[in-house]
Design an enzyme around this catalytic site. Sequence first.
Site, PDB file in Angstrom:
ATOM      1  N   GLY A 172       0.782  -1.228   0.000  1.00 21.68           N
ATOM      2  CA  GLY A 172       0.000   0.000   0.000  1.00 21.68           C
ATOM      3  C   GLY A 172       0.810   1.272   0.000  1.00 21.68           C
ATOM      4  CG  HIS A 173       4.343   3.693   1.658  1.00 19.10           C
ATOM      5  ND1 HIS A 173       5.647   4.012   1.329  1.00 19.10           N
ATOM      6  CD2 HIS A 173       3.868   4.774   2.305  1.00 19.10           C
ATOM      7  CE1 HIS A 173       5.938   5.212   1.775  1.00 19.10           C
ATOM      8  NE2 HIS A 173       4.872   5.698   2.377  1.00 19.10           N
ATOM      9  CG  PHE A 174       3.163   5.666  -2.491  1.00 14.94           C
ATOM     10  CD1 PHE A 174       2.132   6.299  -1.827  1.00 14.94           C
ATOM     11  CD2 PHE A 174       4.461   6.005  -2.180  1.00 14.94           C
ATOM     12  CE1 PHE A 174       2.403   7.294  -0.888  1.00 14.94           C
ATOM     13  CE2 PHE A 174       4.737   6.987  -1.236  1.00 14.94           C
ATOM     14  CZ  PHE A 174       3.704   7.630  -0.586  1.00 14.94           C
ATOM     15  CG  LEU A 216       8.860   5.077  -2.714  1.00 14.52           C
ATOM     16  CD1 LEU A 216       8.607   6.572  -2.514  1.00 14.52           C
ATOM     17  CD2 LEU A 216      10.221   4.862  -3.327  1.00 14.52           C
TER      18      LEU A 216
END
Length: 153
Positions: A51-53, A58
């Site tokens: 979920g990042h991103f 990252l």
Amino acid sequence: MGEKDLEEAKKILDLMPYAEPFRFIDEISSVNEEGITGFYTFQSHSDFYKGHFPGFPLTPGVILTECMAQIGMVALGIHLIGTDNIDPENPVRFAFTSSEVKFLDMVLPGEKVKVESMKRLYRMGVLRCEVKLYNEAGKVAVEGKLAGYRLKE
């Protein structure tokens, strides 16, 4: 590292109060009364990358800061207390009290990072350090000051 230093590094790693998936230290390359250097490889399958991103993962800043704290504060703190003074059945725990960090570059999934920490204060269980995290390209990705204290049972 000499044999005695390797033995000390292994003892520190064995005394770290973390487990997967929240352990961000793989090895220690040097440790003394003034500082520590250690490494961690961010596994590309770690859940936080989902979920990042999405589409451009990252390593989150909070995870980078935690990696710096585990290597630069907790592992160093274990050394300063003395590995022979710690009961493996009752691990040392540090409370993370403050951070002042600057994010300067990215850390991508799969990268092996190096963390260098220099002790600035260790008194009455309080530890303050200046810490740098280098990405795999050798660039400083995060730098700053971390502080915490040893929790007593």
